[in-house]
Design an enzyme around this catalytic site. Structure first.
Site, short mmCIF file in Angstrom:
data_model
loop_
_atom_site.label_atom_id
_atom_site.label_comp_id
_atom_site.label_asym_id
_atom_site.label_seq_id
_atom_site.Cartn_x
_atom_site.Cartn_y
_atom_site.Cartn_z
N LYS A 206 -22.29 6.75 -15.61
CA LYS A 206 -21.35 7.19 -14.56
C LYS A 206 -21.09 8.70 -14.69
CE LYS A 206 -18.16 7.38 -11.50
NZ LYS A 206 -18.32 7.17 -10.08
N CYS A 260 -13.41 12.67 -9.17
CA CYS A 260 -14.64 12.24 -9.85
C CYS A 260 -15.49 13.44 -10.26
CB CYS A 260 -15.45 11.33 -8.92
SG CYS A 260 -14.71 9.71 -8.72
N1 LIG Z 1 -11.44 6.81 -5.75
C1 LIG Z 1 -12.75 6.87 -5.89
O1 LIG Z 1 -13.48 7.22 -4.97
C2 LIG Z 1 -13.40 6.52 -7.22
C3 LIG Z 1 -14.79 6.33 -7.23
C4 LIG Z 1 -15.38 5.94 -8.42
C5 LIG Z 1 -14.61 5.78 -9.57
N2 LIG Z 1 -13.26 6.00 -9.52
C6 LIG Z 1 -12.49 5.81 -10.74
O2 LIG Z 1 -11.71 4.61 -10.60
C7 LIG Z 1 -10.47 4.74 -11.33
C8 LIG Z 1 -9.30 4.47 -10.40
O3 LIG Z 1 -9.30 5.48 -9.40
P1 LIG Z 1 -8.47 5.35 -8.06
O4 LIG Z 1 -8.99 6.42 -7.17
O5 LIG Z 1 -8.48 3.95 -7.58
O6 LIG Z 1 -7.00 5.71 -8.60
P2 LIG Z 1 -5.61 5.56 -7.80
O7 LIG Z 1 -4.70 6.56 -8.36
O8 LIG Z 1 -5.88 5.53 -6.32
O9 LIG Z 1 -5.11 4.09 -8.19
C9 LIG Z 1 -4.78 3.72 -9.47
C10 LIG Z 1 -3.60 2.75 -9.43
O10 LIG Z 1 -3.36 2.29 -10.76
C11 LIG Z 1 -1.96 2.09 -10.90
N3 LIG Z 1 -1.67 1.98 -12.35
C12 LIG Z 1 -1.53 2.94 -13.28
N4 LIG Z 1 -1.37 2.38 -14.51
C13 LIG Z 1 -1.40 1.04 -14.33
C14 LIG Z 1 -1.32 -0.08 -15.21
N5 LIG Z 1 -1.18 0.07 -16.52
N6 LIG Z 1 -1.40 -1.33 -14.68
C15 LIG Z 1 -1.56 -1.50 -13.34
N7 LIG Z 1 -1.65 -0.49 -12.47
C16 LIG Z 1 -1.59 0.76 -12.96
C17 LIG Z 1 -1.36 3.27 -10.19
O11 LIG Z 1 -0.02 3.01 -9.82
C18 LIG Z 1 -2.29 3.39 -8.97
O12 LIG Z 1 -1.80 2.66 -7.85
C19 LIG Z 1 -10.47 6.15 -11.93
O13 LIG Z 1 -11.00 6.09 -13.24
C20 LIG Z 1 -11.45 6.90 -11.03
O14 LIG Z 1 -12.07 7.99 -11.68
C21 LIG Z 1 -12.64 6.35 -8.36
#
Ligand SMILES: NC(=O)c1ccc[n+]([C@@H]2O[C@H](COP(=O)([O-])OP(=O)(O)OC[C@H]3O[C@@H](n4cnc5c(N)ncnc54)[C@H](O)[C@@H]3O)[C@@H](O)[C@H]2O)c1
Length: 400
Positions: A206, A260
């Protein structure tokens, strides 16, 4: 493996929960943010993603998808929590606090035979660390539960489609963990294929994908600066160079943003600062682009007293509302530092952003002396004549 708990209901966790419920699993969405849970429980969504609202209502009506701020037992636990970075005394480090806290929460309810899937993007050896936290805090032995890292590769704007059609890297800490995770993804994937590997290779895979793109964009951004010096069009140059069958240069822009591409290379650099020299140089090149653009704009308007600059686009990519690590916001900051009066048009956000007045396109153009086009939002592509009514700096080749 029937009941799945998803920790984190953001850009990744929510579409994943919906897709798993559509595939027939019973899904319990869990988020520590009560407001998000409340919004979802009233049938609304808190992010902008095409088709997601309708898909949510379908899954909830099927009775297979629920939301709560209490984590209860399940057969499988997905972790989709944030993994940002922070900077302290010039050193950049991954912030793994959310991932660690998710692991501790799972440790309280996990049972023998359960599977944990870490989907968050993480530095090398994080899956191993999560496994140790669960082992120490649950009282189970490592061989009593399974854990795999399955990084997410979807692009905002096409989440629901890509969740089913992208290939999946499934990195089991053990062969059994990989096989268990594979069984779940097989139920979800339509066109996508499963690529089995170990957790460490999956973590690096990744990071490698996004670092590759960061370096490629850094090259494009460097070319854009050289082209400015030469007085030639970088977009024409890249399109001609890409006619070569083995060349594929990405597009330059106002920098690189999002959680990312602008973040993941640091996860490699943090652990390998001596080796990751190219990765580091690319990060610096991309991070310096907003300052470069601000200087160009300032030079263009410096003879006009109190010039108003409209920054067209504040999110980090076209047609999304996500402002994380956005280079356009950095551009606004740089322009303000230079003494310019800055307004903006970000059609996907309905409030001001970081104190920057956010206006509809027509009003932003009417009020400004000069605009900077930072994104190819569809609404900008549809209003080129309006934008061209004032002088502009085009970071993304929209006006070509
Ligand atoms: N958004 C994208 O396009 C994308 C693409 C690939 C990978 N990622 C990866 O995926 C992961 C999540 O990204 P995202 O964009 O969904 O983040 P986000 O901030 O949109 O969502 C994360 C959620 O997790 C919640 N949270 C925090 N701690 C928590 C816990 N202990 N238990 C339950 N909920 C909790 C937060 O309140 C939030 O709503 C990251 O590592 C990111 O790098 C994101």
């Amino acid at each position: 493996m029937k009941k799945i708990a998803i920790l984190g209901l953001g850009y990744i966790g929510l579409p994943t929960a919906i897709t798993l419920a559509d595939a027939g699993f019973v899904v319990a969405g869990f988020d520590t943010n009560q407001e998000i849970v409340n919004i979802l429980n009233t049938g609304r969504i808190h992010i902008v993603e095409p088709g997601l609202g309708e898909a949510l209502n379908r899954s909830v009506s099927s009775g297979r998808l629920t939301f709560s701020n209490e984590l209860t037992g399940a057969d499988v636990f997905y972790i989709a929590v944030p993994t940002p970075f922070y900077s302290e005394m010039g050193r950049i480090s991954a912030d793994l606090s959310y991932v660690k806290s998710a692991a501790s929460m799972i440790a309280k309810v996990i049972k023998e035979g359960n599977l944990v899937i870490l989907e968050s993007t993480v530095p090398p050896r994080t899956t191993e660390m999560i496994s140790k936290i669960i082992e120490e805090e649950s009282g189970l032995r490592e061989q009593d539960f399974c854990i795999a890292h399955c990084p997410e590769r979807v692009i905002p704007g096409h989440m629901l489609e890509e969740l089913k059609n992208n290939d999946r890297i499934v990195g089991g800490r053990t062969k059994k963990a990989g096989e268990m995770a594979k069984e779940i993804y097989e139920k979800v994937l339509v066109k996508g294929k499963i690529r089995l590997t170990d957790d460490l290779t999956a973590e690096m895979c990744k990071l490698t994908e996004n670092t590759f793109r960061d370096i490629n964009i850094a090259f494009a951004n460097e070319l854009s600066i050289i082209c400015d010096e030469l007085g030639i069009d970088v977009f024409e140059l890249i399109s001609l160079a890409n006619c070569h069958p083995r060349v594929n240069i990405l597009n330059p822009g106002v920098g690189v943003g999002g959680h990312c591409i602008a973040v993941d290379p640091w996860f490699i650099y943090e652990q390998f600062p001596e080796e990751a020299k190219l990765i580091y140089a690319a990060r610096l090149r991309n991070d310096s682009k907003p300052k470069y653009v601000a200087d160009c704009v300032f030079n263009a308007v410096k003879d006009k007293k109190d010039a108003v600059i409209a920054v067209l686009g504040l999110s980090y990519k076209p047609d999304v509302d996500d402002l994380r690590e956005s280079p356009s916001i950095e551009l606004c900051h740089e322009l303000t530092q230079l003494g310019c009066k800055v307004i903006a048009c970000e059609p996907f956000v309905d409030s001001d952003v970081n104190g920057i007045l956010n206006l509809p396109l027509e009003e932003a153009i009417r009020r400004c002396d000069y605009s900077v086009i930072t994104l190819k939002h569809t609404v900008f592509s549809e209003n080129k004549d309006l934008i061209a009514s004032k002088p502009y700096y085009d970071c993304v080749g929209l006006m070509k």
